[in-house]
Design a protein around this motif. Sequence first.
Motif, PDB file in Angstrom:
ATOM      1  N   ARG A 178       0.832  -1.215   0.000  1.00 51.27           N
ATOM      2  CA  ARG A 178       0.000   0.000   0.000  1.00 51.27           C
ATOM      3  C   ARG A 178       0.862   1.258   0.000  1.00 51.27           C
ATOM      4  O   ARG A 178       0.489   2.284  -0.560  1.00 51.27           O
ATOM      5  N   LYS A 179       2.014   1.206   0.656  1.00 46.31           N
ATOM      6  CA  LYS A 179       2.908   2.363   0.689  1.00 46.31           C
ATOM      7  C   LYS A 179       3.623   2.557  -0.645  1.00 46.31           C
ATOM      8  O   LYS A 179       3.960   3.687  -1.013  1.00 46.31           O
ATOM      9  N   MET A 180       3.868   1.473  -1.353  1.00 45.92           N
ATOM     10  CA  MET A 180       4.556   1.564  -2.642  1.00 45.92           C
ATOM     11  C   MET A 180       3.632   2.083  -3.738  1.00 45.92           C
ATOM     12  O   MET A 180       4.079   2.765  -4.667  1.00 45.92           O
ATOM     13  N   LYS A 181       2.364   1.755  -3.638  1.00 51.17           N
ATOM     14  CA  LYS A 181       1.401   2.073  -4.696  1.00 51.17           C
ATOM     15  C   LYS A 181       1.346   3.564  -5.028  1.00 51.17           C
ATOM     16  O   LYS A 181       1.440   3.926  -6.205  1.00 51.17           O
ATOM     17  N   PRO A 182       1.204   4.472  -4.046  1.00 44.69           N
ATOM     18  CA  PRO A 182       1.125   5.898  -4.405  1.00 44.69           C
ATOM     19  C   PRO A 182       2.402   6.442  -5.038  1.00 44.69           C
ATOM     20  O   PRO A 182       2.373   7.470  -5.708  1.00 44.69           O
ATOM     21  N   LEU A 183       3.505   5.756  -4.829  1.00 46.56           N
ATOM     22  CA  LEU A 183       4.759   6.203  -5.437  1.00 46.56           C
ATOM     23  C   LEU A 183       4.875   5.735  -6.883  1.00 46.56           C
ATOM     24  O   LEU A 183       5.842   6.070  -7.567  1.00 46.56           O
ATOM     25  N   GLY A 184       3.895   4.969  -7.338  1.00 42.76           N
ATOM     26  CA  GLY A 184       3.888   4.556  -8.735  1.00 42.76           C
ATOM     27  C   GLY A 184       4.754   3.350  -9.043  1.00 42.76           C
ATOM     28  O   GLY A 184       5.107   3.131 -10.206  1.00 42.76           O
TER      29      GLY A 184
ATOM     30  N   TRP B 245      17.109   1.032  -4.397  1.00 43.16           N
ATOM     31  CA  TRP B 245      15.660   1.162  -4.235  1.00 43.16           C
ATOM     32  C   TRP B 245      15.311   2.397  -3.412  1.00 43.16           C
ATOM     33  O   TRP B 245      14.314   3.073  -3.693  1.00 43.16           O
ATOM     34  N   VAL B 246      16.132   2.698  -2.425  1.00 44.59           N
ATOM     35  CA  VAL B 246      15.907   3.904  -1.619  1.00 44.59           C
ATOM     36  C   VAL B 246      15.986   5.130  -2.519  1.00 44.59           C
ATOM     37  O   VAL B 246      15.121   6.018  -2.472  1.00 44.59           O
ATOM     38  N   THR B 247      16.989   5.176  -3.368  1.00 40.85           N
ATOM     39  CA  THR B 247      17.156   6.301  -4.292  1.00 40.85           C
ATOM     40  C   THR B 247      15.958   6.407  -5.232  1.00 40.85           C
ATOM     41  O   THR B 247      15.429   7.505  -5.454  1.00 40.85           O
ATOM     42  N   LEU B 248      15.506   5.283  -5.761  1.00 42.46           N
ATOM     43  CA  LEU B 248      14.355   5.290  -6.656  1.00 42.46           C
ATOM     44  C   LEU B 248      13.108   5.795  -5.934  1.00 42.46           C
ATOM     45  O   LEU B 248      12.358   6.625  -6.470  1.00 42.46           O
ATOM     46  N   ALA B 249      12.882   5.329  -4.708  1.00 41.40           N
ATOM     47  CA  ALA B 249      11.714   5.766  -3.930  1.00 41.40           C
ATOM     48  C   ALA B 249      11.797   7.264  -3.647  1.00 41.40           C
ATOM     49  O   ALA B 249      10.779   7.972  -3.715  1.00 41.40           O
ATOM     50  N   GLU B 250      12.991   7.763  -3.350  1.00 39.37           N
ATOM     51  CA  GLU B 250      13.156   9.199  -3.110  1.00 39.37           C
ATOM     52  C   GLU B 250      12.845  10.004  -4.371  1.00 39.37           C
ATOM     53  O   GLU B 250      12.232  11.069  -4.295  1.00 39.37           O
ATOM     54  N   GLN B 251      13.261   9.488  -5.530  1.00 39.39           N
ATOM     55  CA  GLN B 251      12.962  10.171  -6.787  1.00 39.39           C
ATOM     56  C   GLN B 251      11.459  10.191  -7.054  1.00 39.39           C
ATOM     57  O   GLN B 251      10.901  11.205  -7.475  1.00 39.39           O
ATOM     58  N   LYS B 252      10.809   9.073  -6.801  1.00 42.25           N
ATOM     59  CA  LYS B 252       9.360   8.993  -7.006  1.00 42.25           C
ATOM     60  C   LYS B 252       8.632   9.942  -6.047  1.00 42.25           C
ATOM     61  O   LYS B 252       7.660  10.594  -6.428  1.00 42.25           O
ATOM     62  N   LEU B 253       9.107  10.027  -4.811  1.00 44.13           N
ATOM     63  CA  LEU B 253       8.511  10.932  -3.836  1.00 44.13           C
ATOM     64  C   LEU B 253       8.695  12.391  -4.267  1.00 44.13           C
ATOM     65  O   LEU B 253       7.764  13.195  -4.175  1.00 44.13           O
ATOM     66  N   ALA B 254       9.864  12.729  -4.763  1.00 45.49           N
ATOM     67  CA  ALA B 254      10.116  14.095  -5.237  1.00 45.49           C
ATOM     68  C   ALA B 254       9.179  14.436  -6.394  1.00 45.49           C
ATOM     69  O   ALA B 254       8.635  15.557  -6.456  1.00 45.49           O
ATOM     70  N   SER B 255       8.958  13.484  -7.276  1.00 45.20           N
ATOM     71  CA  SER B 255       8.043  13.706  -8.387  1.00 45.20           C
ATOM     72  C   SER B 255       6.618  13.936  -7.888  1.00 45.20           C
ATOM     73  O   SER B 255       5.910  14.821  -8.384  1.00 45.20           O
ATOM     74  N   LEU B 256       6.209  13.166  -6.891  1.00 42.73           N
ATOM     75  CA  LEU B 256       4.874  13.363  -6.306  1.00 42.73           C
ATOM     76  C   LEU B 256       4.752  14.732  -5.659  1.00 42.73           C
ATOM     77  O   LEU B 256       3.719  15.399  -5.795  1.00 42.73           O
ATOM     78  N   ARG B 257       5.801  15.160  -4.976  1.00 40.99           N
ATOM     79  CA  ARG B 257       5.772  16.481  -4.344  1.00 40.99           C
ATOM     80  C   ARG B 257       5.643  17.573  -5.401  1.00 40.99           C
ATOM     81  O   ARG B 257       4.916  18.557  -5.196  1.00 40.99           O
TER      82      ARG B 257
ATOM     83  N   ALA C 257      -0.660  20.997  -8.351  1.00 38.77           N
ATOM     84  CA  ALA C 257      -2.076  20.908  -8.001  1.00 38.77           C
ATOM     85  C   ALA C 257      -2.477  22.033  -7.043  1.00 38.77           C
ATOM     86  O   ALA C 257      -3.546  22.636  -7.188  1.00 38.77           O
ATOM     87  N   GLU C 258      -1.622  22.324  -6.066  1.00 41.00           N
ATOM     88  CA  GLU C 258      -1.918  23.415  -5.126  1.00 41.00           C
ATOM     89  C   GLU C 258      -1.963  24.762  -5.842  1.00 41.00           C
ATOM     90  O   GLU C 258      -2.835  25.592  -5.562  1.00 41.00           O
ATOM     91  N   ALA C 259      -1.056  24.984  -6.775  1.00 38.17           N
ATOM     92  CA  ALA C 259      -1.054  26.234  -7.541  1.00 38.17           C
ATOM     93  C   ALA C 259      -2.341  26.351  -8.364  1.00 38.17           C
ATOM     94  O   ALA C 259      -2.928  27.432  -8.474  1.00 38.17           O
ATOM     95  N   PHE C 260      -2.784  25.234  -8.914  1.00 32.90           N
ATOM     96  CA  PHE C 260      -4.027  25.227  -9.674  1.00 32.90           C
ATOM     97  C   PHE C 260      -5.215  25.589  -8.786  1.00 32.90           C
ATOM     98  O   PHE C 260      -6.032  26.439  -9.136  1.00 32.90           O
TER      99      PHE C 260
END
Length: 146
Positions: free
Chosen positions: A69-75, A111-123, A129-132
């Motif tokens: 479930r934690k991996m899913k939102p990171l794509g 994998w840690v690096t990949l997860a951090e990259q995915k998190l940065a992309s989500l941010r 979205a907030e600007a919109f």
Amino acid sequence: MSTTRRNVSGSGAGRGDVHQIGEVAEQVGLSLRTVRYYEEAGLLTPVDRTVGGFRLYDRDAIERLLLIRKMKPLGFSLEEMRALLSLRDELGAPGLSPEVRARLRDRLATWVTLAEQKLASLRDQVDVAEAFVDGLHLDADRTGTF
């Protein structure tokens, strides 16, 4: 009504309490269909089945679903999830040599690096979205809508 059972026989013997799929799905906030899907995809394995054929899962399976479930939102794709879960399983195996453990930890660092990259992309997506939404509020204020 709880479907928790004390596992005393079968392939999951010695793993402690087991739970039927419905209770597991509820505990982790997923649908029955999704839990079955993850099982079919090879991300999860029931430890046993009841006489009636219902899947039984132990605490390790529940923790695995929570991780999924934690991996899913990171794509993470199913293939990526499978690879990372397999790596974590390997790292948890007893009796690893220091060399093997070091190699596995290096793979985990990737994998840690990949997860951090995915998190940065989500941010970044959240910022857009907030600007919109802020722009919509400004439009609404200008037009007297709100």
